[in-house]
Design an enzyme around this catalytic site. Structure first.
Site, mmCIF file in Angstrom:
data_model
loop_
_atom_site.group_PDB
_atom_site.id
_atom_site.type_symbol
_atom_site.label_atom_id
_atom_site.label_comp_id
_atom_site.label_asym_id
_atom_site.label_seq_id
_atom_site.Cartn_x
_atom_site.Cartn_y
_atom_site.Cartn_z
ATOM 1 N N THR A 21 25.092 15.285 10.684
ATOM 2 C CA THR A 21 24.328 15.978 11.719
ATOM 3 C C THR A 21 25.198 16.211 12.941
ATOM 4 O O THR A 21 25.978 15.337 13.333
ATOM 5 C CB THR A 21 23.023 15.227 12.084
ATOM 6 O OG1 THR A 21 22.451 15.844 13.244
ATOM 7 C CG2 THR A 21 23.247 13.755 12.365
ATOM 8 N N GLN A 27 16.480 15.449 9.066
ATOM 9 C CA GLN A 27 16.165 16.667 9.811
ATOM 10 C C GLN A 27 16.132 17.854 8.852
ATOM 11 O O GLN A 27 15.803 18.954 9.243
ATOM 12 C CB GLN A 27 17.251 16.928 10.861
ATOM 13 C CG GLN A 27 17.383 15.820 11.871
ATOM 14 C CD GLN A 27 18.656 15.997 12.697
ATOM 15 O OE1 GLN A 27 18.688 16.730 13.668
ATOM 16 N NE2 GLN A 27 19.717 15.333 12.286
ATOM 17 N N VAL A 44 15.054 20.397 5.915
ATOM 18 C CA VAL A 44 13.763 20.907 5.457
ATOM 19 C C VAL A 44 13.842 21.318 3.986
ATOM 20 O O VAL A 44 12.881 21.842 3.432
ATOM 21 C CB VAL A 44 13.324 22.112 6.326
ATOM 22 C CG1 VAL A 44 13.123 21.687 7.778
ATOM 23 C CG2 VAL A 44 14.338 23.267 6.262
ATOM 24 N N HIS A 49 11.472 17.261 10.441
ATOM 25 C CA HIS A 49 11.305 18.680 10.752
ATOM 26 C C HIS A 49 10.487 19.423 9.695
ATOM 27 O O HIS A 49 10.523 20.646 9.641
ATOM 28 C CB HIS A 49 12.672 19.343 10.946
ATOM 29 C CG HIS A 49 13.399 18.831 12.165
ATOM 30 N ND1 HIS A 49 14.725 19.059 12.413
ATOM 31 C CD2 HIS A 49 12.948 18.097 13.220
ATOM 32 C CE1 HIS A 49 15.074 18.482 13.561
ATOM 33 N NE2 HIS A 49 14.020 17.882 14.059
ATOM 34 N N ARG A 60 16.400 31.911 2.565
ATOM 35 C CA ARG A 60 16.795 30.502 2.510
ATOM 36 C C ARG A 60 16.096 29.772 1.367
ATOM 37 O O ARG A 60 16.691 28.944 0.675
ATOM 38 C CB ARG A 60 16.480 29.804 3.845
ATOM 39 C CG ARG A 60 17.366 30.289 4.982
ATOM 40 C CD ARG A 60 16.974 29.656 6.291
ATOM 41 N NE ARG A 60 17.147 28.214 6.303
ATOM 42 C CZ ARG A 60 16.499 27.382 7.123
ATOM 43 N NH1 ARG A 60 15.619 27.865 7.990
ATOM 44 N NH2 ARG A 60 16.727 26.101 7.090
#
Ligand code: NAD
Ligand code: ZN
Length: 250
Positions: free
Chosen positions: A193, A102, A104, A120, A72
């Protein structure tokens, strides 16, 4: 309300608002090439993210979990902010605006977003899995794929982990407090989301109950769609620039 009326209504609310909070999820980064968790291309070697992004999975097989993160990180390292990140970054400089993400991937950081709460954590930061005293504070790991997998904590030699919040883990207290404080706003907008990961998914309801105008922009209906005042089903990188133009000149 049809799409153009919904956009016009949201633009009117945004123009009049003193305090605006925007909650973003993986859909905002989809056009940058970052795969979402829930969606057609969300698979990696047939593992579900929910079975890899946990402390138990890491304790069982840190190398496997790190291989997924390394994959990733390598992918995200090549991604650039898209027009959705750019509009949000511009709006974030208006006083009273808070952006809660949220994600990352840090694409909001790359787009120079102000007042950003990374609920997060960040895939680019590491912390100590053993939670040794000096390893609690996250540190940056510059290489997308660390030379050795799993990488080691420089303080105690134990396993290092990505400084992200895994399924089943609590959010950092300061981040959660900032997110809850930001629910006291005039407009609360969620973008991209699926609204299933709590506590982030509950923030829009809290905002609505305290009097905010609530809205959603998402490619498809979500569990939040029924509860918001305006639900716009469109891609973020298309709808946000459109909305931005409407806010600037009605
Ligand atoms: P999710 O994958 O559960 O949902 C993404 C939503 O975005 C879906 O409802 C989908 O229909 C929608 N979507 C897809 N493309 C879109 C587009 N172009 N415009 C608007 N909407 C679009 O993501 P989530 O709700 O953020 O929750 C997943 C969890 O996984 C989060 O906790 C997050 O930390 C993590 N995650 C992060 C990233 C990232 O950093 N980019 C990527 C995947 C997952
Ligand atoms: Zn350590």
């Amino acid at each position: 309300m049809d799409r153009s009326n919904s956009l016009a209504e949201l633009a009117r609310r945004l123009r009049a608002a003193g305090r605006v909070t925007i909650l973003t999820g993986a859909g905002v980064s989809a056009a940058s090439g970052v795969p979402t968790f829930r969606g057609a291309d969300g698979l990696w070697r047939h593992f579900k993210p929910e079975t890899l992004a946990t402390a138990d999975a890491f304790a069982r097989d840190p190398r496997l979990v790190w291989e997924w993160y390394a994959w990733r990180r390598e992918l995200i390292a090549r991604c650039r902010p898209n027009p959705a990140h750019e509009v949000i970054a511009r709006w974030s400089r208006r006083p009273g605006t808070v952006v809660i993400t949220q994600n990352v991937d840090d694409l909001h950081v790359k787009a120079d977003t102000a007042n950003l709460v990374r609920l997060h954590g960040s895939i680019w930061a590491l912390s100590c899995f053993e939670r040794c005293p000096r390893g609690i504070t996250p540190w940056l790991e510059p290489e997308p794929v660390p030379p050795e997998l799993p990488p080691r904590c420089p303080h105690c030699g134990g396993h290092a982990r990505p400084a992200v919040v895994w399924f089943g883990e609590a959010l950092r207290e300061a981040d959660l407090a900032a997110a809850i404080a930001a629910t006291r706003c005039d407009v609360f907008l969620t973008v991209g989301t699926s609204a299933v990961v709590h506590p982030a998914a509950g923030l829009v309801d809290v905002a609505g109950r305290t009097g905010a105008f609530t809205a959603e922009i998402n490619a498809e209906p979500t569990s939040a769609s029924g509860g918001v005042q305006v639900a716009i089903h469109a891609r973020a990188e298309v709808a946000l620039p459109e909305l931005d133009r409407l806010v600037a000149c009605p």
